[in-house]
Design an enzyme around this catalytic site. Structure first.
Site, PDB file in Angstrom:
ATOM      1  N   CYS A 135      68.505   3.289  62.137  1.00 47.07           N
ATOM      2  CA  CYS A 135      68.783   3.662  60.833  1.00 47.07           C
ATOM      3  C   CYS A 135      68.331   5.454  61.013  1.00 47.07           C
ATOM      4  CB  CYS A 135      67.510   3.166  59.836  1.00 47.07           C
ATOM      5  SG  CYS A 135      65.885   3.556  60.380  1.00 47.07           S
TER       6      CYS A 135
ATOM      7  N   GLU B  17      73.562   4.407  59.128  1.00 50.25           N
ATOM      8  CA  GLU B  17      72.883   3.427  60.225  1.00 50.25           C
ATOM      9  C   GLU B  17      73.950   3.814  61.451  1.00 50.25           C
ATOM     10  OE1 GLU B  17      70.394   0.649  60.014  1.00 50.25           O
ATOM     11  OE2 GLU B  17      69.885   1.173  58.226  1.00 50.25           O
TER      12      GLU B  17
END
Length: 459
Positions: free
Chosen positions: A411, A450
């Site tokens: 992330c 991401e």
């Protein structure tokens, strides 16, 4: 570092362990200054970057939220840092080529700190997020040319609004003890520390926004019982009607409540306060992609074909998302976590989904792979760490184990790039080949992206 790299100017910055830049000395301006400037770049945080020409021929880098390249803007500079200044956007005098203000769906856009890109067409958002990954690897990976392959296109979210299954609005209580009944409940204003009152969030699901209206009433009816501010939790939960095969939505407001989530045919249950991805519309695309990477052959040699690894070790397995959705790609899955609660949750989810080839073990941070008995040369490993990435202790253990394939889900692409640099420059990891790197858009309208990187150890 990104300001320097993107504008070609020298800025001496420091870098934290999580791959972010910071300035040691801050010098706030004592007076506001208004100026007009063109926006040259879009930063990884979704803010526009322009250069203001000052008297005497000097220049000043100015960070302007809610602006995009090509915009001519009037701004109010409110804080001068050591190497750049922060500004509020006053007005867009003329828009850049890709600006389309008709796309904005939130009346709090340009005030709320949650979204940065609502005025940008979605395809341009995806192109920008790919460029964020490109720059992150250029700035933080630090390996030889040709080691990192061309970054793939960012995979978009099926939903661009109404996708967030978790919201955490908050409110503050004044320290003077005077608590107004209209206390702002919402989200932080961009560049400021105070909360602005927000009635609904367009990127939240309809069910969450309905529940949020009721929570706002409840809090204000009980506002005098709060001695300090608080953060509210709203998390969508799904239940499947086995007779009609239709889902019914509810909203959890207690962190101890149990949330039910469906990813393809798999059902997951976890405490509402625990981490789980909060865009369920894009999750099947991610798990399908990770599955496809686990199935990649170890060799493309037609004379010596080598099948994909037989075993999967899911580090940072949490409640078992990848262990369960990827179980059919391998013979055996071992999920590793240092949280006993997460191990119990993942074990329960595997049992509920009739997964017989997965087990979950409690790992010790100092010897996290001690209980792993699978042959490294036949093992794939999924890494899905928190935003700070993997620490050196973990990476050294990984390099001692040397799994045949690594699928790194992140992330925070900056810490991912840093970690891959650590792996690829270590003598033990020199034989890793980077198969691919590409982004997935979990949070449309925001700067977040991401990234999934795939590495294979060569013979």
């Amino acid at each position: 570092m990104e300001l320097r790299e993107s504008l070609g100017l020298h800025v001496d910055v420091k870098t934290t362990e999580d791959g972010k830049s910071f300035i040691l000395e801050q010098q706030p301006t004592t007076e506001f200054r208004y100026t007009e400037l063109y926006i040259a770049k879009l930063s990884s945080t979704g803010d526009g970057i322009g250069v203001d020409k000052l008297e005497g021929g000097t220049t000043e880098i100015v960070v302007v939220p809610y602006s995009i390249p090509g915009d001519l803007v009037k701004v109010k500079i409110y804080k001068r840092l050591e190497h750049y200044s922060l500004a509020d956007l006053e007005v867009v005098l003329s828009g850049g080529h890709h600006r389309d203000d008709s796309l904005v769906r939130c009346k709090y856009f340009t005030k709320c700190a949650g979204c940065q890109l609502q005025m940008l067409p979605y395809e341009e958002q995806l192109r920008h997020k790919r460029e964020v990954i490109v720059r992150a690897y250029r700035n933080f990976c630090k390996v030889s040319d040709g080691v990192i392959p061309e970054i793939g296109d960012t995979i978009g979210s099926p939903l661009q609004y109404g996708y967030r299954t978790k919201l955490t609005p908050h409110f503050d209580v004044p320290r003077n003890g005077h608590v107004p009944t209209d206390t702002p409940i919402g989200f932080t204003q961009k560049g400021r520390s105070f909360v602005i009152d927000i009635e609904e969030c367009p990127i939240g699901t309809p069910a969450l926004n309905e529940a949020y209206k009721k929570e706002r009433i409840r809090v204000r009816d009980n506002i005098y019982s709060y001695k300090r501010g608080a953060t509210l939790l709203l998390r969508e939960s799904l239940e499947m009607d086995e007779t009609t095969n239709e889902t019914k939505k509810s909203v959890c407001i207690d962190s101890k409540d149990t949330v039910t989530e469906y990813i393809d045919r798999y059902r997951f249950k976890y405490p509402a306060g625990d981490f789980f991805q909060c865009n369920s519309s894009v999750l099947p695309r991610v798990t399908e992609y990770v599955n496809s990477q686990l199935k990649l052959r170890l060799s493309n040699d037609e004379y010596k074909p080598a099948p994909a690894p037989k075993y999967l070790v899911d580090a940072y397995c949490g409640s078992g998302l990848f262990s369960i959705t990827c179980n059919e790609s391998v013979e055996e899955v071992i999920g590793v976590e240092i949280s006993p609660k997460s191990v119990a949750c993942a074990t329960s989810n595997a049992q509920d989904n009739n997964i017989a080839n997965a087990e979950f073990v409690l790992g010790d941070a100092a010897v996290i792979f001690r209980k792993i008995r699978t042959p490294p040369n036949e093992t794939s490993m999924i890494l899905d760490p928190p935003r700070k990435g993997c620490d050196n202790n973990f990476l050294n253990q990984l390099l001692d184990y040397l799994p045949r394939r690594i699928v790194y889900v992140s992330c925070n692409v900056h810490t991912q790039a840093r970690d891959l640099g650590y792996i690829l420059k270590d003598p033990r990891g020199l034989k890793y080949h980077v198969n691919s790197i590409r982004g997935f858009d979990f949070f449309p309208q925001t700067h977040h992206v991401e990234s999934v990187a795939v590495l294979t150890l060569q013979d």
